[in-house]
Design an enzyme around this catalytic site. Structure first.
Site, PDB file in Angstrom:
ATOM      1  N   CYS A  55      -2.489  29.331 -47.582  1.00  0.00           N
ATOM      2  CA  CYS A  55      -3.677  30.145 -47.354  1.00  0.00           C
ATOM      3  C   CYS A  55      -4.676  29.335 -46.508  1.00  0.00           C
ATOM      4  O   CYS A  55      -4.478  28.137 -46.291  1.00  0.00           O
ATOM      5  CB  CYS A  55      -4.299  30.542 -48.688  1.00  0.00           C
ATOM      6  SG  CYS A  55      -5.101  29.169 -49.572  1.00  0.00           S
TER       7      CYS A  55
ATOM      8  N   GLU B 121      -0.602  23.131 -52.925  1.00  0.00           N
ATOM      9  CA  GLU B 121      -0.840  22.258 -51.780  1.00  0.00           C
ATOM     10  C   GLU B 121      -1.997  21.293 -52.033  1.00  0.00           C
ATOM     11  O   GLU B 121      -1.903  20.106 -51.709  1.00  0.00           O
ATOM     12  CB  GLU B 121      -1.160  23.082 -50.519  1.00  0.00           C
ATOM     13  CG  GLU B 121      -0.063  24.038 -50.124  1.00  0.00           C
ATOM     14  CD  GLU B 121      -0.213  25.445 -50.675  1.00  0.00           C
ATOM     15  OE1 GLU B 121       0.168  26.386 -49.977  1.00  0.00           O
ATOM     16  OE2 GLU B 121      -0.701  25.591 -51.824  1.00  0.00           O
TER      17      GLU B 121
ATOM     18  N   HIS C 195      -4.357  25.152 -56.182  1.00  0.00           N
ATOM     19  CA  HIS C 195      -3.157  25.593 -55.470  1.00  0.00           C
ATOM     20  C   HIS C 195      -2.211  24.404 -55.369  1.00  0.00           C
ATOM     21  O   HIS C 195      -2.647  23.250 -55.324  1.00  0.00           O
ATOM     22  CB  HIS C 195      -3.516  26.067 -54.061  1.00  0.00           C
ATOM     23  CG  HIS C 195      -4.235  27.371 -54.023  1.00  0.00           C
ATOM     24  ND1 HIS C 195      -4.156  28.217 -52.941  1.00  0.00           N
ATOM     25  CD2 HIS C 195      -5.058  27.980 -54.908  1.00  0.00           C
ATOM     26  CE1 HIS C 195      -4.893  29.288 -53.167  1.00  0.00           C
ATOM     27  NE2 HIS C 195      -5.455  29.168 -54.351  1.00  0.00           N
TER      28      HIS C 195
ATOM     29  N   CYS D 194      -5.933  26.017 -48.225  1.00  0.00           N
ATOM     30  CA  CYS D 194      -4.912  24.968 -48.248  1.00  0.00           C
ATOM     31  C   CYS D 194      -4.597  24.480 -46.837  1.00  0.00           C
ATOM     32  O   CYS D 194      -4.386  23.286 -46.618  1.00  0.00           O
ATOM     33  CB  CYS D 194      -3.656  25.481 -48.933  1.00  0.00           C
ATOM     34  SG  CYS D 194      -3.920  25.818 -50.688  1.00  0.00           S
TER      35      CYS D 194
END
Length: 146
Positions: free
Chosen positions: A79, A51, A49, A82
């Site tokens: 999410c 992040e 992801h 993260c």
């Protein structure tokens, strides 16, 4: 400054080819330390992801796992995976664009900062319309391709 950095993140997110167009930008003392996009599909990595990738890059550049004096700008509310990484990295301020009612972990679906008793400052809705449109366009194009 909020709009400036979120605009930069949006520009980067638009470069996404295979993945959901999300970008994360980390700033320390007015200097961009990291700017990453989602790469799960591109790299075949579950945790790729934006992040997580931005945190990894910032850790390397700053030679520190603690990102105490850093701000993160993300085009979509992080999410839970993260969010927990952001909290553990000790990021000072988190700014995000789109609210994620299904998976958002900083107040929309759940608020992990309360569970962690964190002092992180969180502000959502930065250039929200632009961030929402980017996600909407991505899923529209995906449906049209099928």
């Amino acid at each position: 400054m909020l709009n400036k950095y979120m605009t930069m993140a949006l520009g980067e997110a638009r470069k996404s080819k295979k993945d959901i167009p999300v970008a994360a930008l980390i700033v320390k003392n007015g200097e961009i330390v990291s700017l990453q996009i989602n790469k799960r599909e591109e790299d075949n990595q579950t945790i790729a992801h934006a992040e997580i990738l931005a945190i990894i890059e910032a850790n390397k550049k700053l030679n520190n796992w603690r990102l105490d004096d850093c701000d993160m700008y993300v085009t979509l509310e992080p999410c839970p995976m993260c969010a927990w990484a952001i909290l553990n990295a000790r990021i000072k301020n988190l700014y995000f664009g789109s609210v994620d009612l299904k998976y958002g972990a900083f107040g929309s679906a759940i608020d992990l900062s309360k569970l962690a008793n964190s002092k992180i400052n969180v502000k959502g809705g930065i250039l929200e319309d632009d961030c929402n449109q980017l996600i909407k366009d991505y899923f529209e194009n995906l449906r049209n391709e099928k």
